[in-house]
Scaffold this motif. Sequence first.
Motif, short mmCIF file in Angstrom:
data_model
loop_
_atom_site.label_atom_id
_atom_site.label_comp_id
_atom_site.label_asym_id
_atom_site.label_seq_id
_atom_site.Cartn_x
_atom_site.Cartn_y
_atom_site.Cartn_z
N TYR A 62 0.84 -1.19 0.00
CA TYR A 62 0.00 0.00 0.00
C TYR A 62 0.88 1.25 0.00
O TYR A 62 1.71 1.43 0.90
CB TYR A 62 -0.92 0.00 1.23
CG TYR A 62 -1.74 1.24 1.38
CD1 TYR A 62 -2.78 1.53 0.51
CD2 TYR A 62 -1.48 2.14 2.41
CE1 TYR A 62 -3.54 2.67 0.64
CE2 TYR A 62 -2.24 3.29 2.56
CZ TYR A 62 -3.26 3.54 1.68
OH TYR A 62 -4.01 4.68 1.82
N PHE A 63 0.73 2.10 -1.02
CA PHE A 63 1.47 3.36 -1.11
C PHE A 63 0.65 4.49 -0.50
O PHE A 63 -0.56 4.57 -0.73
CB PHE A 63 1.78 3.69 -2.56
CG PHE A 63 2.91 2.89 -3.13
CD1 PHE A 63 4.19 3.42 -3.18
CD2 PHE A 63 2.69 1.60 -3.60
CE1 PHE A 63 5.24 2.67 -3.70
CE2 PHE A 63 3.73 0.86 -4.13
CZ PHE A 63 5.01 1.39 -4.18
N PHE A 64 1.32 5.37 0.25
CA PHE A 64 0.65 6.50 0.88
C PHE A 64 1.65 7.63 1.04
O PHE A 64 2.83 7.50 0.68
CB PHE A 64 0.04 6.10 2.22
CG PHE A 64 1.05 5.63 3.24
CD1 PHE A 64 1.57 6.51 4.18
CD2 PHE A 64 1.48 4.31 3.26
CE1 PHE A 64 2.50 6.09 5.11
CE2 PHE A 64 2.41 3.88 4.19
CZ PHE A 64 2.91 4.76 5.12
N LEU A 65 1.19 8.76 1.55
CA LEU A 65 2.04 9.93 1.75
C LEU A 65 2.22 10.21 3.23
O LEU A 65 1.31 9.94 4.03
CB LEU A 65 1.42 11.15 1.06
CG LEU A 65 1.26 11.03 -0.44
CD1 LEU A 65 0.42 12.19 -0.98
CD2 LEU A 65 2.60 10.99 -1.14
N ALA A 66 3.38 10.75 3.57
CA ALA A 66 3.66 11.13 4.95
C ALA A 66 4.32 12.50 4.96
O ALA A 66 5.18 12.79 4.12
CB ALA A 66 4.58 10.11 5.61
N GLU A 67 3.90 13.35 5.88
CA GLU A 67 4.57 14.63 6.12
C GLU A 67 5.60 14.40 7.21
O GLU A 67 5.26 13.89 8.28
CB GLU A 67 3.58 15.70 6.58
CG GLU A 67 2.81 16.32 5.49
CD GLU A 67 1.91 17.44 5.99
OE1 GLU A 67 1.37 18.15 5.14
OE2 GLU A 67 1.73 17.60 7.20
N ARG A 68 6.85 14.78 6.93
CA ARG A 68 7.93 14.53 7.88
C ARG A 68 8.78 15.77 8.03
O ARG A 68 9.07 16.47 7.06
CB ARG A 68 8.79 13.37 7.39
CG ARG A 68 9.89 12.95 8.35
CD ARG A 68 10.54 11.67 7.90
NE ARG A 68 11.25 11.82 6.65
CZ ARG A 68 12.55 12.12 6.55
NH1 ARG A 68 13.27 12.34 7.63
NH2 ARG A 68 13.11 12.22 5.36
N ASP A 69 9.17 16.07 9.27
CA ASP A 69 10.09 17.17 9.56
C ASP A 69 11.50 16.66 9.33
O ASP A 69 11.94 15.70 9.97
CB ASP A 69 9.91 17.64 11.00
CG ASP A 69 10.72 18.87 11.31
OD1 ASP A 69 11.87 18.98 10.84
OD2 ASP A 69 10.21 19.74 12.03
N LEU A 70 12.22 17.27 8.40
CA LEU A 70 13.56 16.81 8.06
C LEU A 70 14.59 17.07 9.14
O LEU A 70 15.62 16.40 9.19
CB LEU A 70 14.01 17.45 6.75
CG LEU A 70 13.18 17.08 5.52
CD1 LEU A 70 13.64 17.89 4.31
CD2 LEU A 70 13.27 15.60 5.23
N VAL A 71 14.33 18.02 10.02
CA VAL A 71 15.29 18.34 11.08
C VAL A 71 15.15 17.36 12.24
O VAL A 71 16.13 16.78 12.72
CB VAL A 71 15.11 19.79 11.57
CG1 VAL A 71 16.02 20.08 12.75
CG2 VAL A 71 15.37 20.76 10.43
N THR A 72 13.93 17.13 12.70
CA THR A 72 13.70 16.27 13.86
C THR A 72 13.39 14.83 13.49
O THR A 72 13.35 13.97 14.37
CB THR A 72 12.53 16.81 14.70
OG1 THR A 72 11.33 16.73 13.92
CG2 THR A 72 12.78 18.23 15.16
#
Length: 88
Positions: A62-72
């Motif tokens: 299953y493909f999906f999207l994630a929002e991720r903070d690149l610093v933390t």
Amino acid sequence: MKILTCPMNGPRNIDEFQSFGPVRAEPDPDRTADTDWSRHLFRAENRRGIVVEWWRHVPSNYFFLAERDLVTNEIIRTFDASERRAQS
């Protein structure tokens, strides 16, 4: 153990997932020079902030999207790809 919440399968161990990198706009193939295409395909941005990335839950494919903070490296939210199209 790090937990990632799959929109379809719920919370799972991060080892069950594969990252496919950030969502990027596709250049127009009719108006893009070869050098611009190579830059798009082979150079990654190295920036700070929030990025939307493609992820896959390997057991269910299953493909999906994630929002991720690149610093933390914190995953802010996960959502189905159809939700992104609805926002556009």
